[in-house]
Design a protein around this motif. Structure first.
Motif, short mmCIF file in Angstrom:
data_model
loop_
_atom_site.label_atom_id
_atom_site.label_comp_id
_atom_site.label_asym_id
_atom_site.label_seq_id
_atom_site.Cartn_x
_atom_site.Cartn_y
_atom_site.Cartn_z
N GLY A 28 114.63 -42.26 35.24
CA GLY A 28 115.36 -43.21 34.43
C GLY A 28 115.74 -42.72 33.05
N SER A 29 115.25 -41.54 32.67
CA SER A 29 115.58 -41.00 31.35
C SER A 29 116.98 -40.44 31.31
N ARG A 30 117.56 -40.37 30.13
CA ARG A 30 118.90 -39.82 29.98
C ARG A 30 118.91 -38.33 30.28
N THR A 31 119.94 -37.88 30.96
CA THR A 31 120.08 -36.44 31.16
C THR A 31 120.48 -35.78 29.84
N THR A 32 120.09 -34.52 29.70
CA THR A 32 120.36 -33.77 28.46
C THR A 32 121.14 -32.50 28.75
N SER A 33 122.05 -32.58 29.71
CA SER A 33 122.78 -31.41 30.20
C SER A 33 123.79 -30.91 29.19
N ILE A 34 123.76 -29.61 28.91
CA ILE A 34 124.75 -28.98 28.03
C ILE A 34 125.01 -27.55 28.49
N GLY A 35 126.09 -26.97 27.96
CA GLY A 35 126.39 -25.56 28.19
C GLY A 35 127.11 -25.28 29.49
N LEU A 36 127.28 -23.99 29.76
CA LEU A 36 128.01 -23.55 30.95
C LEU A 36 127.40 -24.09 32.23
N PHE A 37 126.07 -24.14 32.28
CA PHE A 37 125.39 -24.54 33.51
C PHE A 37 124.85 -25.96 33.43
N GLN A 38 125.23 -26.70 32.39
CA GLN A 38 124.76 -28.07 32.21
C GLN A 38 123.24 -28.14 32.36
N GLN A 39 122.56 -27.32 31.59
CA GLN A 39 121.10 -27.21 31.66
C GLN A 39 120.44 -28.26 30.76
N GLU A 66 129.90 -26.44 37.35
CA GLU A 66 129.16 -27.27 36.40
C GLU A 66 129.99 -27.66 35.18
N SER A 67 130.79 -26.73 34.66
CA SER A 67 131.44 -26.97 33.36
C SER A 67 132.88 -26.49 33.29
N SER A 68 133.43 -26.03 34.42
CA SER A 68 134.75 -25.39 34.42
C SER A 68 134.79 -24.21 33.45
N LEU A 69 133.64 -23.53 33.32
CA LEU A 69 133.49 -22.36 32.46
C LEU A 69 133.74 -22.69 30.98
N ARG A 70 133.45 -23.93 30.61
CA ARG A 70 133.55 -24.32 29.20
C ARG A 70 132.14 -24.56 28.67
N ASN A 71 131.87 -24.05 27.49
CA ASN A 71 130.54 -24.16 26.89
C ASN A 71 130.43 -25.49 26.15
N ILE A 72 130.40 -26.56 26.90
CA ILE A 72 130.45 -27.91 26.32
C ILE A 72 129.06 -28.37 25.86
N ASP A 73 129.05 -29.15 24.79
CA ASP A 73 127.77 -29.57 24.19
C ASP A 73 127.41 -31.00 24.57
N TYR A 74 127.89 -31.45 25.71
CA TYR A 74 127.53 -32.78 26.22
C TYR A 74 127.51 -32.69 27.74
N GLY A 75 127.00 -33.72 28.37
CA GLY A 75 126.88 -33.64 29.82
C GLY A 75 127.04 -34.97 30.52
N ASP A 76 126.31 -35.13 31.63
CA ASP A 76 126.50 -36.26 32.53
C ASP A 76 126.17 -37.61 31.90
N TRP A 77 125.19 -37.65 30.98
CA TRP A 77 124.86 -38.92 30.36
C TRP A 77 126.02 -39.42 29.50
N GLU A 78 126.56 -38.52 28.72
CA GLU A 78 127.64 -38.91 27.82
C GLU A 78 128.90 -39.29 28.57
N THR A 79 129.18 -38.60 29.66
CA THR A 79 130.43 -38.84 30.38
C THR A 79 130.32 -39.90 31.46
N GLY A 80 129.13 -40.06 32.03
CA GLY A 80 129.02 -41.01 33.15
C GLY A 80 127.76 -41.83 33.17
N GLY A 81 126.93 -41.74 32.12
CA GLY A 81 125.71 -42.53 32.09
C GLY A 81 124.69 -42.11 33.13
N VAL A 82 124.75 -40.85 33.55
CA VAL A 82 123.84 -40.36 34.59
C VAL A 82 122.43 -40.21 34.02
N THR A 83 121.45 -40.67 34.78
CA THR A 83 120.05 -40.56 34.36
C THR A 83 119.27 -39.68 35.33
#
Length: 346
Positions: free
Chosen positions: A103-114, A82-99
């Motif tokens: 149709g809503s924006r994804t809100t994935s963050i953290g190790l597991f992109q939750q 999910e994150s290459s073991l990095r605790n990142i504060d952004y996810g699929d919407w920010e990087t690829g426009g994934v919804t």
């Protein structure tokens, strides 16, 4: 020598073995521990210190929930995917426009992109808390996970688009768990079978005075005869006896013989067949490829471990389907084995 004498008195010979696996954690046993604050400045499987600290939080969260080492390793594998073991504060919407499907924006963050439904932003960005939430979901959603490949367990927990997305991270996850804890887990890199493999050497079985051995331990879970097929729901002959010793348990050759088949049948069932001479053949089903330890042409001895219990093909969970054929015809294994001094299901 005393063990051998006792074995002979009871009518069987205990085949000697190597105890070099004794210190390895058995899949299904209590989990392993690691203090995230004690992770050294090092690299394991290409992952650096910050990532390994996050992995340590995953491992410890699983331990604190009472999970086993396989479950913990699945958690590390999932975070790697999910994150290459990095605790990142952004996810699929920010990087690829994934919804999301709505149709809503994804809100994935953290190790597991939750996403938001997993908890507050602070909780999802806390490696230990987010790991705990992942494991709690895994426990609830995948109660049969011991009979499933690690990547499928992760998929059913995360609902990833590709069920096999996590498979390529298994090797690294095993290396990280073993490297951080200093424990040989018994989970083989490169082996994505449900129980993740087992350590070597193989485990010998007992051989009775008539030269026969039980094909596996565990209770009889389904006898020979006509039954309703658990997958297809139709009445058909169940041509063997099912034994349920648990995932990755050893499977032993019932008698001396020659391996005549090792592979998969039309139903995707892993199969080993052994010709014992005199028109008698035994067949062993449902192993994964990684769990089949002999090859065609091999000469095997009674009680020799030839495989590990799996759940390939037409199977709903880990078990051994054991068949006996006499002159090409399937016979009921229980009375056949009883006649040679072996009671199945003990």
């Amino acid at each position: 020598m005393p063990i051998l004498i006792i074995g002979m008195m009871l009518g069987f010979v205990v085949v000697g073995g190597d105890d070099s696996c004794a210190t390895a954690a058995v899949p299904g046993a209590p989990g392993v521990s690691v203090d995230p604050n004690s992770v050294p400045q090092t690299e394991i499987a290409g992952y650096g210190h910050e990532q390994l600290v996050n992995a340590a939080n995953v491992i410890q969260a699983g331990k604190d929930l009472g999970l086993n080492v396989r479950d913990q390793t699945i958690g590390v594998m999932t975070a790697m995917g999910e994150s290459s073991l990095r605790n990142i504060d952004y996810g699929d919407w920010e990087t690829g426009g994934v919804t999301n499907p709505d149709g809503s924006r994804t809100t994935s963050i953290g190790l597991f992109q939750q996403q938001d439904g997993w908890g507050t932003r602070e909780e999802r960005l806390n490696p230990y808390i987010s790991s705990t939430k992942f494991f709690q979901a895994m426990i609830q959603k995948v109660p049969d996970r011991e009979s499933l490949e690690p990547t499928i367990v992760a998929h059913r927990t995360q609902i990833n688009a590709d069920p096999y997305h996590y498979e390529r991270f298994w090797d690294g996850a095993v290396q990280i768990v073993e490297g951080l804890t200093g424990v040989k887990t018994g989970l083989n890199p490169g082996d994505s079978s449900p129980s993740g493999g087992t350590c070597d050497p193989t485990v010998p079985g007992g051989v009775n005075a008539q030269g026969w051995a039980a094909p596996s331990a565990g209770p009889v879970t389904s006898p020979f005869g006509i039954r309703t097929h658990p997958i297809y729901g139709t009445q058909r002959l169940h041509a063997g006896t099912d034994l349920g010793p648990g995932c990755d348990s050893p499977i032993w050759a019932a008698q001396d013989g020659t391996v005549t088949f090792r592979g998969f049948d039309g139903g995707g069932n892993g199969v080993i067949a052994i010709d014992h001479g005199g028109g008698v053949t035994t067949r062993y089903l449902h192993m994964y490829d990684s769990g089949m330890l002999v090859n065609v042409g091999d000469k095997v001895k009674a009680g020799q471990q030839i495989a590990r219990v799996g759940s390939s093909g037409e199977s709903t969970g880990c078990h051994l389907h054991f068949e006996v054929q006499v002159n090409g015809e399937n016979v009921d294994p229980e009375p056949f084995m009883a006649a040679v001094g072996i009671t199945l299901g003990q």
